[in-house]
Design a protein around this motif. Structure first.
Motif, short mmCIF file in Angstrom:
data_model
loop_
_atom_site.label_atom_id
_atom_site.label_comp_id
_atom_site.label_asym_id
_atom_site.label_seq_id
_atom_site.Cartn_x
_atom_site.Cartn_y
_atom_site.Cartn_z
N PHE A 22 -45.83 52.97 56.12
CA PHE A 22 -44.92 52.00 56.73
C PHE A 22 -45.66 51.26 57.84
N LEU A 23 -45.56 49.95 57.86
CA LEU A 23 -46.20 49.13 58.88
C LEU A 23 -45.15 48.56 59.83
N PHE A 24 -45.46 48.59 61.12
CA PHE A 24 -44.59 48.00 62.12
C PHE A 24 -45.39 47.01 62.95
N SER A 25 -44.88 45.81 63.08
CA SER A 25 -45.52 44.78 63.90
C SER A 25 -44.90 44.82 65.29
N THR A 26 -45.76 44.90 66.32
CA THR A 26 -45.26 44.99 67.69
C THR A 26 -46.02 44.01 68.59
N PRO A 27 -45.32 43.38 69.54
CA PRO A 27 -45.99 42.49 70.49
C PRO A 27 -46.58 43.25 71.67
N LEU A 28 -46.28 44.56 71.74
CA LEU A 28 -46.72 45.35 72.89
C LEU A 28 -48.18 45.78 72.75
N PRO A 29 -48.92 45.88 73.86
CA PRO A 29 -50.28 46.41 73.83
C PRO A 29 -50.24 47.91 73.57
N GLU A 30 -51.36 48.45 73.10
CA GLU A 30 -51.41 49.87 72.80
C GLU A 30 -51.05 50.75 73.99
N PRO A 69 -44.67 68.19 61.80
CA PRO A 69 -44.17 69.27 60.94
C PRO A 69 -43.60 68.76 59.61
N TYR A 70 -43.26 67.49 59.54
CA TYR A 70 -42.72 66.90 58.31
C TYR A 70 -43.81 66.22 57.48
N GLY A 71 -45.05 66.41 57.88
CA GLY A 71 -46.17 65.85 57.13
C GLY A 71 -46.36 64.36 57.32
N VAL A 72 -45.88 63.83 58.43
CA VAL A 72 -46.01 62.40 58.71
C VAL A 72 -47.02 62.18 59.83
N LYS A 73 -47.90 61.23 59.65
CA LYS A 73 -48.89 60.89 60.67
C LYS A 73 -48.58 59.52 61.26
N VAL A 74 -48.82 59.38 62.57
CA VAL A 74 -48.56 58.15 63.29
C VAL A 74 -49.88 57.49 63.65
N THR A 114 -50.36 46.69 65.31
CA THR A 114 -49.73 47.40 64.20
C THR A 114 -49.57 48.88 64.51
N VAL A 115 -48.40 49.41 64.21
CA VAL A 115 -48.12 50.85 64.27
C VAL A 115 -47.81 51.30 62.84
N THR A 116 -48.27 52.48 62.45
CA THR A 116 -48.04 52.95 61.09
C THR A 116 -47.44 54.35 61.06
N LEU A 117 -46.67 54.59 60.01
CA LEU A 117 -46.23 55.93 59.63
C LEU A 117 -46.78 56.18 58.24
N VAL A 118 -47.42 57.32 58.04
CA VAL A 118 -48.00 57.65 56.73
C VAL A 118 -47.54 59.05 56.34
N GLY A 119 -47.01 59.18 55.14
CA GLY A 119 -46.55 60.48 54.67
C GLY A 119 -46.00 60.40 53.26
N THR A 120 -45.54 61.54 52.76
CA THR A 120 -45.00 61.60 51.40
C THR A 120 -43.49 61.69 51.37
N ASN A 121 -42.86 61.98 52.52
CA ASN A 121 -41.40 62.13 52.58
C ASN A 121 -40.77 60.79 52.92
N LYS A 122 -40.53 60.00 51.89
CA LYS A 122 -40.05 58.63 52.10
C LYS A 122 -38.69 58.59 52.79
N TYR A 130 -37.31 60.75 54.85
CA TYR A 130 -37.42 61.07 56.27
C TYR A 130 -38.04 59.90 57.04
N MET A 131 -39.06 59.28 56.46
CA MET A 131 -39.71 58.15 57.12
C MET A 131 -38.75 56.98 57.28
N GLU A 132 -37.91 56.75 56.29
CA GLU A 132 -36.92 55.68 56.39
C GLU A 132 -35.96 55.93 57.55
N SER A 133 -35.65 57.21 57.80
CA SER A 133 -34.74 57.54 58.89
C SER A 133 -35.33 57.24 60.26
#
Length: 338
Positions: free
Chosen positions: A253-261, A277-282, A294-302, A304-307
């Protein structure tokens, strides 16, 4: 004709040469490869190799072999393709290495990767020339000999086209050209294991086999077109061995943000700890010269990621996008100050 056939039989029955370099690196490697009968040599048992061949696949590694890559002559695209291939299947690609055409380097790398990862792919070094030493080196790594694979040879004769600059080449007549071609079908072989676990023909229109050594080291050519074609053709054999046999893969999942890191770092640090613990990496990726990061969420639990989407959008003051540049203004040239 009878005498020509006899010549070919004698040619094919000669002991296979050792194709290792005669360079200083190869000389050094001779002390690295302990003879099979030596008590200090530990070879993975046949049962263990078979177990690796059939077990579930969770992790993967890729070994790119070639002086031309390290010397900048050739750009490696195979590791990038393999990374996308693993991502699409939900495999965790843990390591990519690029090493020289050096026997000791190859031996060390394939032994280590075979021990640590479920699915190992090598690329390069299996052509007809003197510096193509991958087959011989990987055979040495696991105490095996090279053996002419008759089925691969027959497929080569049937499916490969004669080169226009070799008009007098004859499959039935021993020649330097035939010797060079045979090098590509002299494969590492373990007499104690069935051939169908060691040599895979995955494409009907290609003679090139995938040689599988120690149950999980898959030797592929370095030519990108062949590497990609064989890997895709291998997919049906891999799907039943995946944790998720549907092969849905990993979601990003990709998130576009105007904020600096620096502004989103505290929140992302907290989020990463909560979702791990849910197998998701940020992930967080600055886009230099652009107004949005860009901020990302990467994982297999779609599900949970949608939530997590509303929470992430609120805290990064952005939104979920399909492309990194989706929210970029038409003329985004201002430096992105962090």
């Amino acid at each position: 004709m009878f005498s020509r056939v006899n010549q070919l039989v004698r040619h094919l029955s000669r002991p296979l040469p050792n194709y290792a370099h005669t360079s200083a690196a190869a000389t050094a490697s001779s002390s690295f490869v302990t003879p099979r009968h030596s008590p200090s040599y530990t070879m993975t048992s046949s049962a263990s190799a078979s177990e690796k061949f059939y077990r579930k696949i969770h992790t993967a590694a890729c070994l790119i072999i070639g002086d031309e890559v390290l010397g900048g002559k050739t750009i490696d695209t195979n590791s990038a393709f393999f990374a996308k291939f693993c991502f699409s299947l939900g495999l965790q690609l843990k390591r990519v290495e690029v090493i020289a055409d050096d026997e000791s380097e190859i031996i060390e790398a394939v032994r280590r990767m075979s021990d640590r990862y479920d699915f190992v792919v090598t690329s390069g070094g299996i052509g007809p020339t003197h510096d193509d030493i991958t087959y011989q080196s990987i055979a040495n790594a696991f105490g095996l000999k090279l053996k002419l694979h008759q089925k691969a040879f027959e497929r080569m004769k049937k499916l490969s086209k004669p080169h226009p600059l070799q008009p007098n080449f004859d499959w039935d007549t021993p020649s330097p050209g035939l010797t060079a071609k045979l090098r590509m079908v002299e494969l590492p072989h373990d007499d104690s294991r069935p051939d169908e676990e060691q040599t895979l023909f995955v494409a009907d229109d290609l003679w090139v086999p995938i040689s599988v050594v120690n149950g999980n080291v898959h030797i592929l050519p370095g030519v990108p077109r062949l590497f990609e074609r064989l890997l895709e053709a291998l997919k049906p054999r891999l799907l039943p061995r995946l944790t998720d046999p549907t092969g849905k893969g990993i979601y990003r999942f990709l998130f576009s943000t105007p904020l600096p890191e620096s502004a989103v770092a505290p929140y992302l640090t907290d989020l990463a700890a909560r979702v791990l613990p849910y197998g998701v990496k940020v992930g967080s990726y600055p886009r230099w010269g652009k107004k949005r990061n860009t901020v990302t969420l990467v994982g297999t639990n779609k599900e949970y990621m949608e939530s997590l989407v509303p929470e992430v959008e609120e805290n990064v003051q952005g939104r979920k996008v399909s492309r990194e540049d989706e929210d970029d203004p038409p003329s985004d040239v201002e430096d992105n100050k962090q």
